[in-house]
Design an enzyme around this catalytic site. Structure first.
Site, PDB file in Angstrom:
ATOM      1  N   ASN A 307       0.851  -1.190   0.000  1.00  0.00           N
ATOM      2  CA  ASN A 307       0.000   0.000   0.000  1.00  0.00           C
ATOM      3  C   ASN A 307       0.884   1.236   0.000  1.00  0.00           C
ATOM      4  OD1 ASN A 307      -1.824   2.115   0.669  1.00  0.00           O
ATOM      5  ND2 ASN A 307      -3.171   0.657   1.666  1.00  0.00           N
ATOM      6  N   CYS A 312      -5.251   0.955  -1.232  1.00  0.00           N
ATOM      7  CA  CYS A 312      -5.862  -0.358  -1.022  1.00  0.00           C
ATOM      8  C   CYS A 312      -6.999  -0.581  -2.022  1.00  0.00           C
ATOM      9  CB  CYS A 312      -6.367  -0.495   0.406  1.00  0.00           C
ATOM     10  SG  CYS A 312      -7.458   0.832   0.933  1.00  0.00           S
ATOM     11  N   HIS A 559     -11.453   1.169   4.102  1.00  0.00           N
ATOM     12  CA  HIS A 559     -10.407   0.268   3.618  1.00  0.00           C
ATOM     13  C   HIS A 559     -11.036  -0.717   2.635  1.00  0.00           C
ATOM     14  CE1 HIS A 559      -6.912  -2.181   3.468  1.00  0.00           C
ATOM     15  NE2 HIS A 559      -7.419  -3.184   4.157  1.00  0.00           N
ATOM     16  N   ASP A 576      -5.614  -8.695   1.221  1.00  0.00           N
ATOM     17  CA  ASP A 576      -5.694  -7.459   2.001  1.00  0.00           C
ATOM     18  C   ASP A 576      -4.328  -6.782   1.971  1.00  0.00           C
ATOM     19  OD1 ASP A 576      -6.134  -5.432   3.748  1.00  0.00           O
ATOM     20  OD2 ASP A 576      -6.867  -6.659   5.399  1.00  0.00           O
TER      21      ASP A 576
END
Length: 1221
Positions: A307, A312, A559, A576
């Site tokens: 990131n 994200c 997020h 993630d």
């Protein structure tokens, strides 16, 4: 770094009497029974914390957790409860913001236990260990599914154990243990309290059987379920599951209130049959995952993306596209060359990214890709919309693929078609229009699932009554309007409209409603209800879910991550950012539906109100793949699909990375030696540097093992430079107190006999890995090396720079040994020779002493000795031809000190037009000491402007890479340096604009844009009013009178504040204009109607606004058009008011007859009949605050839609996504 909304709650219980630190773990209870409690010094996810049953907490601590059933304020940060009886404190901390990439590292509690993400529990009880130590172990008969001998080797290992407890009602023990069974190499047993653990429920736990004998610090993590089997109807068995990290303090875990004893002991219920109870335990042992040492590639076979700050949203999309192999293969086949730079080529950057995702062992950076987009740092820290990025990226790739072997790939994968139609009911007329789509936006609001959204998408709208359709040749007709699908694409992208504009609250909102989506989506259902007559019915539109993109958080922050099943198997993965984990189907589907969750209370002694909370993590985008195209889409992609130059490039990058990694790992074994020579000084001085002697980062570096003798190192130098060892003499550099860096002394023979590592430690007090040396090589008459001369204490090594004021040139000309007792006059001839000057030229000599923070360069008195001038080894002498006083004006910098001052303070500034902030217009070389006037004069000269005072400058924001919002005030900064500084950084960019009046004059004025509405004509004109800041609204209106056409000379004007088609304020004429802002709302000027000037005692001035109802927004009121005031009289009916409104607005009868009238208060309409008395609806209140009550005119908005209305699914905090290259 971007901050994410989080929902963690930290629960800490401490005993202030036992430790001064309130965050220490709870000590064992001093109770003789040696009760032990769960370690509350644990981070609980918010959901699981709320599901705890306070009855499960040992009695002494129950009251402290009463808060678990109270509504939890979303704004709660700290709440401390104190219990004076038990001297325990509970601290509950709601974490709103967390630094996602450093989630656990910065935790303030040093003993917090980190556990994997919990499984959502179906029960509502606190899961705790039982409150007594395991003693009097009495095993019962049991059936062990797996013993140590036949334990299967699985990952993760799991097993089911069944325990039949006979003579159950005759058991007179408080607690009983099952026999031991083994799972994952660990010994387990079930613990049961037949009469309950101080509660009227059966208490059931899973226990680590050998806990007392395990080594210090042991722990193990298990997911397990406990069940009491219904022996009559198995479907009524009571089963509860949970997870726990077992350790010495918490060696058992389970359910204190598993099921009511009344139900258990009732033979008719089926749990107790023939006085036998059957208990089952299903245990899965999982390895405890350390957040920081977790290896995604090793655990899952996939790697994540780093990131950059707030990327994200992009990472989740890129992972989704990468795991569509057909798309990945097409990207690999886009033509690129080895001369392309990834940072300037989107295809190459994407190829590089995909290759690394496929073959790297660690997480992959996206900086090259964002650079290829033309993004700067500001863009990387600005969160955008996944849906918009998807469209923009696909459009760019589609464009880049044109004329290549993969042209049309985007269309083949993602393009579908639908048909918009209008079909008349009573006549034979139908209008159709075919349109393509790459994704479908589906409503979430008001729809329970994807099928409901598709039903709504194809819903037929009837055009009748006032809304008839005008058909060619047939006039106005009743008609049906709708959409049907001609074909669906192989890869179906569904964008869920989780964000929409709320016109009542005038803001973007996130829709967190529950919205279900199936694993298999059948778009042929109900006999193809979504398909048009032209659709190819031979194509089976049955889709399987491939990926779920999730947004966690609210409208102003959040997020993104993605759940993907790359091979369409049953195994899901969560991507993630850098972390990839295996997940089950429930986590990927059901837990992303959103909606509310209700936690029912279980304890009659506590607050019984059910607790509801909204799930802020929910699906935002779905990707389905058609079953019939699955083999084509999920194809094999291997190295033969990747261009050779790309493989070679990435192989080199990997080798470099491995080499650097190896160097880093072995760095403690090596010393870096940086060797500066005369050639380096001659190369750098006057070009790269002007002060001191050399930039050590640009000289030859040697990486030498620390144990190597220095004399052997000299042989390495001999090979490199061709200087025999006997002709080398090395000097150590020293940093002086004035921050200059000079050769200090030569190495002694004793030092040269040491190892490289020993020498570095002697020479370097900073203990870094570098050793800096100056190599002295003396040359003979034939320019060949000769042995260095013997140096005594009387010999000084001086370095010389020559300055030419005519050329403004400074260069290194050599070094000399001089006697400390000698005088500069002794070397003047030699200096002339070194500089190439005539021996007859008079020479001025200066010593360069320092340059921070200011230049100190002083004349050297040629009549006194070097020692008296305090010169020493390594000092720098600058000299030049003497400049006669009458000739000094011919040179900008006539002497060495003035030239060095110039060099120190010179600043190259990149000027950009404020209208084009991304592009440099030109550069100017200025001085940091230049005044404001100096800067604008130089700028005016550059752009050919006669009056420099008409230039306005704006500084640069180093973080956002954008102009700052506020310009530089006239002569506010004293120096150029003040204009360029931004916090602790210095920029080299300034923005400029040319004004129509001088800046000092403008700064004393207030500029307002006023929209003037003509009273007799349907026209609006915009006027710019500039007046002194101390002026009033009355002055604005006076100025406006000279610029507009009035209905009569004595007409009075007023100024209104209009925002989103509502009047919020009438400005008093006496109000100062300095604080009026016209950036966000409209200033409207108009004549005051005569009827408003002569209001009767019972007359009322009301607001009248146009509005319509948005069908797509659940009948939300949307205002539009121009609002106005209207005088209503007491007893006046709506019919009378309507007549006056029609006359005022000049609306034709036919159109006006379709209008509806309503009284609106706080956005809720109450429709009026012609006979209703309008004045009775309006309260007697000041009209200036009455915008929330108005007379609404409901009719279609025929004006062009506002820009935000067409983009209602966008975040309010985002700027549009742009890919510049």
């Amino acid at each position: 770094m971007r901050w994410d909304v989080a929902s963690d709650v930290t629960v800490v219980i401490a005993n202030p009497n036992t430790h001064s630190d309130p965050f220490c773990p709870i000590p064992h209870s001093p109770d003789p029974k040696s009760q032990h409690y769960p370690s509350y010094h644990t981070v609980f996810p918010f959901l699981d914390f709320l599901k705890k049953d306070p009855s499960s907490i040992p009695r002494r601590r129950r009251e402290l957790l009463a808060i678990s059933h109270t509504p939890f304020s979303p704004f709660l940060t700290h709440q401390t409860l104190s219990n004076s009886h038990h001297h325990h404190i509970i601290i509950i901390k709601r974490h709103h913001l967390r630094r996602r990439r450093h989630l656990h590292r910065r935790c303030r509690y040093p003993m917090t236990v980190m556990t994997p993400a919990p499984i959502e529990q179906e029960d509502d009880e606190m899961l705790v260990p039982h409150s007594e130590v395991a003693d009097n172990h009495q095993p019962m008969e049991g059936e062990v599914g797996n013993t140590l001998e036949n334990q299967p080797v699985e990952d993760p290992p799991s097993s089911r154990f069944t325990w039949r407890i006979e003579n159950f009602t005759r058991l007179n023990m408080k607690k009983h243990y099952s026999e031991i069974f083994v799972v994952g190499g660990y010994k387990w047993r079930i613990l049961i309290f037949p009469k309950g653990n101080n509660v009227d429920h059966l208490s059931l736990y899973l226990d680590v059987a050998d806990a007392p004998s395990l080594p210090y610090g042991w722990s193990r993590y298990a997911q397990f379920s406990l069940a009491v089997v219904n022996q009559i109807h198995s479907k009524y068995s009571v089963r509860k599951d949970t997870q726990h990290q077992f350790n010495a303090r918490e060696s058992d875990w389970g359910f204190t209130s598993f099921m009511p004893l009344g139900e258990l002991y009732d033979p008719a219920r089926g749990y107790l049959v023939s006085d036998t109870v059957v208990v089952e335990a299903e245990v899965t042992v999982r390895r405890v995952v350390d957040y920081w040492s977790y290896d995604s590639k090793k655990e899952t076979g996939y790697v994540g993306l780093k990131n950059q700050g707030a990327t994200c949203y992009m990472n989740s999309l890129l992972q989704t596209l990468f795991h569509i192999p057909y798309f990945r293969k097409a990207v690999y086949h886009m033509p690129t060359t080895e001369n392309d730079l990834p940072s300037a080529s989107i295809p190459l950057a994407l190829q590089s990214l995909f290759y690394k995702l496929q073959y790297s062992d660690g997480s992959v950076a996206t900086k090259e890709l964002t650079k290829s987009f033309g993004w700067d740092t500001y863009d990387s820290f600005m969160q955008h919309d996944v849906q918009e990025l998807n469209r923009v990226l696909c459009e760019k790739l589609e464009d880049k693929m044109k004329g290549t072997v993969v042209e049309g790939t985007i269309q083949q994968l993602f393009e579908g078609h639908h048909m918009n139609y209008i079909e008349c009911i009573n006549v034979d007329y139908k209008s159709t229009r075919k349109e393509s789509f790459y994704d479908l936006q589906l409503d979430v609001k008001g729809c329970r699932d994807v099928y409901a959204s598709f039903d709504k998408y194809v819903e037929v709208e009837r055009l009748e009554g006032d809304n008839k359709y005008h058909a060619e040749q047939y006039g106005l007709q009743d008609a049906k309007k709708g959409v049907l699908f001609i074909d669906f694409p192989p890869v179906l992208q569904l964008q869920l409209k989780r964000f929409e504009y709320d016109f009542v609250r005038d803001t973007m909102v996130k829709i967190n409603d529950r919205y279900e989506f199936p694993l298999q989506l059948d778009l042929d259902r109900e006999n193809g209800k979504y398909l048009s007559p032209d659709a190819d019915r031979s194509v089976r539109n049955l889709y399987s879910l491939h990926s779920v993109l999730v947004h966690s958080g609210g409208v102003h922050g959040g997020h993104y991550y993605a759940y993907i099943r790359p091979t369409m198997s049953d195994q899901w993965y969560k991507f993630d950012d850098e972390r990839v984990t295996k997940e089950d189907m429930k986590r990927a589907l059901e837990e992303q539906y959103g909606g509310e969750e209700e936690l029912p209370p279980t304890n009659p002694g506590f607050n019984n109100a059910p607790f509801k909370f909204t799930k802020y993590s929910n699906a935002y985008m779905l990707v389905y793949i058609r079953e019939s195209d699955k083999e084509k889409i999920i194809c094999n992609v291997d190295e033969k699909d990747i261009a050779e130059h790309l493989r070679e490039r990435l192989k080199r990058e990997q080798e470099e990375k491995e080499h650097k990694k190896k160097e880093k790992a072995e760095a403690h074994l090596y010393t870096i030696i940086k060797v500066a020579r005369d050639e380096d000084l001659a190369e750098q001085i006057g070009k790269d540097i002007y002060f001191d002697l050399v930039d050590h980062d640009k000289v030859k570096c040697f990486r030498i093992q620390k144990q190597m003798p220095f004399n052997l190192f000299k042989e390495e130098v001999a090979k490199e430079f061709g200087i025999p060892v006997q002709f080398q003499r090395f000097w150590l550099w020293a940093k002086r107190q004035n921050h200059t860096y000079r050769p200090n002394r030569p190495l002694t023979p004793l030092e040269e006999a040491q190892s490289v590592g020993q020498l570095r430690e002697v020479s370097n007090k900073a203990h870094n890995a570098e050793l800096k040396l100056f190599l002295e090589v003396e040359l003979g008459m034939d320019l060949r090396p000769v042995p260095p001369p013997v140096k005594t204490k009387e010999d000084l090594l001086l370095f010389f720079k020559y300055y030419d004021p005519e050329k403004e040139d400074l260069r290194f000309v050599g070094r000399l040994f001089v006697k400390s007792t000698g005088k500069p006059t002794d070397i003047l001839t030699k200096l002339s020779e070194m500089a190439g000057c005539s021996p007859d030229e008079e020479i001025e000599i200066y010593e360069e002493i320092k340059f921070e923070p200011n230049v100190m360069c002083e004349p050297v008195d040629t009549r006194i000795t070097f020692r008296e001038s305090q010169l020493e080894d390594g000092d720098i002498i600058c000299f030049q031809k003497a400049v006669l006083a009458e000739n000094a004006d011919k040179f900008r910098y006539p002497d060495v000190p003035s030239f060095l001052d110039y060099v120190l303070n010179r600043q190259v500034v990149h000027f950009r037009s404020l209208a084009r902030p991304k592009e440099d217009d030109f550069t100017l070389e200025l001085s940091k000491l230049h005044t404001y006037d100096d800067v604008v004069e130089r700028l005016a000269h550059q752009i050919g402007l006669d009056d420099p005072s008409k230039i306005r400058l704006t500084p640069h924001n180093c973080y956002s890479q954008q102009p700052k919002p506020q310009p530089i005030k006239y002569r506010a900064p004293d120096r150029l340096t003040e204009m360029l500084i931004h916090y602790n950084q210095t920029s080299d960019i300034l923005y400029y604009e040319v004004l129509d009046i001088p800046l000092p004059e403008l700064q004393g004025l207030k500029t307002l844009k006023v929209a003037y509405h003509h009273s007799a004509k349907d026209e609006v004109t915009i006027h710019t009013i500039r007046l002194p800041k101390q002026s009033t609204v009355g002055d604005v209106l006076s100025d406006l009178r000279t610029k507009v056409e009035l209905s009569h000379p004595n007409a009075e004007l007023r100024l209104l504040e209009v925002f989103y088609h509502k009047i919020y304020k009438i400005f008093p004429p006496s109000e100062k204009i300095e604080n009026i802002n016209d950036q966000y709302w409209t200033l409207r000027a108009e004549e005051i109607p005569e009827e408003e000037k002569n209001l009767g005692p019972h007359d009322r001035l009301i607001h009248v606004y146009h509005f319509t109802k948005e069908v797509a927004q659940n009948q939300t009121i949307q205002n539009f058009g121009e609002p106005f005031f209207l005088v209503i009289h007491e007893g006046e009916t709506l019919a009378e008011v309507k007549a006056r409104i029609q006359k005022k607005l000049q609306v034709p009868d036919e159109e006006f007859s379709k209008w509806k009238f309503a009284f609106l208060s706080l956005g809720r309409p109450e429709y009026l009949q012609d006979s209703d008395v309008v004045s009775s609806r309006f309260l007697k209140r000041d009209v200036y605050g009455a915008w929330e009550q108005y007379l609404g005119l409901e009719h279609p908005d025929n004006a062009p839609k506002r820009t935000h209305a067409a983009n209602q699914n966008r975040h309010a905090y985002e700027k549009p996504v742009k890919i510049y290259n």
